[in-house]
Motif scaffolding. Structure first.
Motif, PDB file in Angstrom:
ATOM      1  N   VAL A  98      92.142  44.062  68.825  1.00 49.11           N
ATOM      2  CA  VAL A  98      91.489  44.338  67.424  1.00 49.11           C
ATOM      3  C   VAL A  98      91.691  43.375  66.389  1.00 49.11           C
ATOM      4  O   VAL A  98      90.665  42.854  65.807  1.00 49.11           O
ATOM      5  CB  VAL A  98      91.898  45.749  67.326  1.00 49.11           C
ATOM      6  N   GLU A  99      92.963  42.798  66.307  1.00 49.59           N
ATOM      7  CA  GLU A  99      93.498  42.044  65.247  1.00 49.59           C
ATOM      8  C   GLU A  99      92.656  40.561  65.450  1.00 49.59           C
ATOM      9  O   GLU A  99      92.178  39.904  64.559  1.00 49.59           O
ATOM     10  CB  GLU A  99      94.639  41.724  65.444  1.00 49.59           C
ATOM     11  N   ARG A 100      92.791  39.977  66.875  1.00 52.24           N
ATOM     12  CA  ARG A 100      91.987  38.811  67.290  1.00 52.24           C
ATOM     13  C   ARG A 100      90.461  38.832  67.025  1.00 52.24           C
ATOM     14  O   ARG A 100      89.993  37.852  66.093  1.00 52.24           O
ATOM     15  CB  ARG A 100      92.404  38.525  68.638  1.00 52.24           C
ATOM     16  N   LEU A 107      86.431  34.301  60.472  1.00 58.67           N
ATOM     17  CA  LEU A 107      85.800  32.963  60.457  1.00 58.67           C
ATOM     18  C   LEU A 107      84.396  32.726  60.612  1.00 58.67           C
ATOM     19  O   LEU A 107      84.109  31.769  60.125  1.00 58.67           O
ATOM     20  CB  LEU A 107      86.676  32.309  61.745  1.00 58.67           C
ATOM     21  N   LEU A 108      83.759  33.592  61.366  1.00 64.63           N
ATOM     22  CA  LEU A 108      82.229  33.647  61.261  1.00 64.63           C
ATOM     23  C   LEU A 108      81.784  33.608  59.838  1.00 64.63           C
ATOM     24  O   LEU A 108      80.895  33.088  59.309  1.00 64.63           O
ATOM     25  CB  LEU A 108      81.771  34.870  62.148  1.00 64.63           C
ATOM     26  N   GLU A 109      82.355  34.963  59.102  1.00 64.03           N
ATOM     27  CA  GLU A 109      81.683  35.039  57.771  1.00 64.03           C
ATOM     28  C   GLU A 109      81.835  33.771  56.954  1.00 64.03           C
ATOM     29  O   GLU A 109      81.073  33.266  56.181  1.00 64.03           O
ATOM     30  CB  GLU A 109      82.554  36.182  57.138  1.00 64.03           C
ATOM     31  N   LEU A 110      83.270  33.069  56.923  1.00 67.83           N
ATOM     32  CA  LEU A 110      83.376  31.903  56.299  1.00 67.83           C
ATOM     33  C   LEU A 110      82.374  30.543  56.657  1.00 67.83           C
ATOM     34  O   LEU A 110      81.771  30.054  55.623  1.00 67.83           O
ATOM     35  CB  LEU A 110      84.858  31.372  56.510  1.00 67.83           C
ATOM     36  N   ALA A 111      82.400  30.544  58.063  1.00 70.54           N
ATOM     37  CA  ALA A 111      81.352  29.599  58.457  1.00 70.54           C
ATOM     38  C   ALA A 111      79.836  29.924  57.901  1.00 70.54           C
ATOM     39  O   ALA A 111      79.006  28.983  57.425  1.00 70.54           O
ATOM     40  CB  ALA A 111      81.441  29.553  59.904  1.00 70.54           C
ATOM     41  N   ASN A 112      79.439  31.322  57.857  1.00 71.99           N
ATOM     42  CA  ASN A 112      78.046  31.525  57.496  1.00 71.99           C
ATOM     43  C   ASN A 112      77.697  31.362  56.037  1.00 71.99           C
ATOM     44  O   ASN A 112      76.832  31.000  55.531  1.00 71.99           O
ATOM     45  CB  ASN A 112      77.820  33.121  58.013  1.00 71.99           C
ATOM     46  N   GLN A 157      81.319  31.701  68.530  1.00 68.37           N
ATOM     47  CA  GLN A 157      82.033  32.456  68.136  1.00 68.37           C
ATOM     48  C   GLN A 157      81.459  34.004  68.194  1.00 68.37           C
ATOM     49  O   GLN A 157      82.099  35.101  68.631  1.00 68.37           O
ATOM     50  CB  GLN A 157      82.543  32.448  66.667  1.00 68.37           C
ATOM     51  N   GLN A 158      80.299  33.999  68.061  1.00 68.40           N
ATOM     52  CA  GLN A 158      79.432  35.496  68.180  1.00 68.40           C
ATOM     53  C   GLN A 158      79.389  35.709  69.811  1.00 68.40           C
ATOM     54  O   GLN A 158      79.660  36.957  70.259  1.00 68.40           O
ATOM     55  CB  GLN A 158      77.980  35.057  67.603  1.00 68.40           C
ATOM     56  N   ALA A 159      79.125  34.605  70.489  1.00 64.76           N
ATOM     57  CA  ALA A 159      79.152  34.873  71.976  1.00 64.76           C
ATOM     58  C   ALA A 159      80.500  35.404  72.467  1.00 64.76           C
ATOM     59  O   ALA A 159      80.629  36.353  73.200  1.00 64.76           O
ATOM     60  CB  ALA A 159      78.818  33.486  72.742  1.00 64.76           C
ATOM     61  N   ILE A 160      81.640  34.836  71.765  1.00 68.22           N
ATOM     62  CA  ILE A 160      82.837  35.158  72.188  1.00 68.22           C
ATOM     63  C   ILE A 160      83.074  36.685  72.023  1.00 68.22           C
ATOM     64  O   ILE A 160      83.551  37.442  72.728  1.00 68.22           O
ATOM     65  CB  ILE A 160      83.875  34.311  71.844  1.00 68.22           C
ATOM     66  N   LEU A 187      97.296  30.379  72.213  1.00 72.53           N
ATOM     67  CA  LEU A 187      96.252  30.989  72.190  1.00 72.53           C
ATOM     68  C   LEU A 187      95.597  31.947  73.283  1.00 72.53           C
ATOM     69  O   LEU A 187      95.277  33.168  73.084  1.00 72.53           O
ATOM     70  CB  LEU A 187      94.891  29.971  71.721  1.00 72.53           C
ATOM     71  N   THR A 188      96.014  31.500  74.426  1.00 70.53           N
ATOM     72  CA  THR A 188      95.894  32.223  75.839  1.00 70.53           C
ATOM     73  C   THR A 188      97.138  31.980  76.470  1.00 70.53           C
ATOM     74  O   THR A 188      97.216  31.141  77.572  1.00 70.53           O
ATOM     75  CB  THR A 188      94.591  31.715  76.567  1.00 70.53           C
TER      76      THR A 188
END
Length: 247
Positions: A98-100, A107-112, A157-160, A187-188
């Motif tokens: 949930v946190e990730r 990050l998506l919001e910032l990029a948009n 990011q949307q795909a992920i 990260l992983t």
């Protein structure tokens, strides 16, 4: 074995391009025909997989890092009969916590809103081992991110975020599989690689010391050696008419 079995398709990760695999592509060209896919054009993992399959040879070995691993799992779902071998580097079969997921949405919001800065100096220590900071490795990482750009980042990011859970798929993977991870990947982390290794019967797990999230850049010679050994493994090849796959 059919004539396309010496083809290798390589899948980059988030904000990566063909430079991620450049050293391996050159070094392995004496052993196979190498194709590095472009994963910047689509906003869903299934669409990325279809694009790769449309351009790939009829049968091929498949190597993938991070987000590329999510696409590799989807390729197995869509066309398992075409994949002869599988190498999964620094990726996860699990969904985001949930946190990730919340971090990705932020990050998506910032990029948009136009605030895309690629890979910042603050992010680099999470991507690569400390010994590679302020080196040619860090420069390549930052240059790749700039090349992918804001729009590519948003699509990826949307795909992920929308990707399916691949844990149930692991037991269905029957091809020779190499699982590789940097010992210091933040990260992983190694536990994610162990989950994949435990889920794929007969897979090989390699943990690279003093290495972060990007072994092809951080440990190019070791990565190439492991991929060369993996490519030498003989898969059990069925004819396309014989192949049966149960989802």
């Amino acid at each position: 074995m059919d004539q396309t079995s010496n083809s290798l398709v390589m899948l980059p990760g988030l904000l990566n391009d063909e430079r991620l695999w450049a050293q391996q592509a050159e070094a392995l060209s004496d052993q196979c025909e190498v194709h590095v896919a472009d994963l910047t054009q689509d906003d869903s993992i299934p669409s990325m997989a279809r694009r790769v399959l449309d351009k790939a040879p009829p049968r091929f070995s498949l190597a993938a890092l991070s987000m590329g691993g999510y696409v590799a799992f989807e390729i197995i779902r869509q066309a398992p009969e075409r994949v002869l071998r599988l190498a999964l580097l620094d990726t996860t079969a699990s969904l985001d916590s949930v946190e990730r997921a919340a971090t990705r949405r932020g990050l998506l919001e910032l990029a948009n809103r136009g605030r895309f800065i690629g890979v910042s100096p603050q992010l680099l220590p999470r991507l690569i081992h400390a010994r590679w900071l302020n080196s040619h490795v860090s420069r390549i990482v930052q240059e790749m991110a700039v090349a992918v750009g804001k729009d590519g980042f948003i699509r990826q990011q949307q795909a992920i975020l929308d990707r399916p859970d691949s844990i149930p798929l692991l037991s269905e993977i029957k091809v020779p599989t190499l699982v590789m991870v940097g010992a210091d990947d933040q990260l992983t982390p190694v536990r994610e690689a162990r989950t994949i290794h435990d889920g794929i019967a007969g897979s090989r797990l390699e943990i690279l010391p003093d290495c972060g999230h990007l072994p092809p850049l951080e440990e190019p010679e070791r990565t190439t050696t492991l991929l060369r050994e993996w490519l030498a493994m003989e898969p059990e090849v069925k004819s396309l008419s014989e192949f049966v796959y149960t989802q």
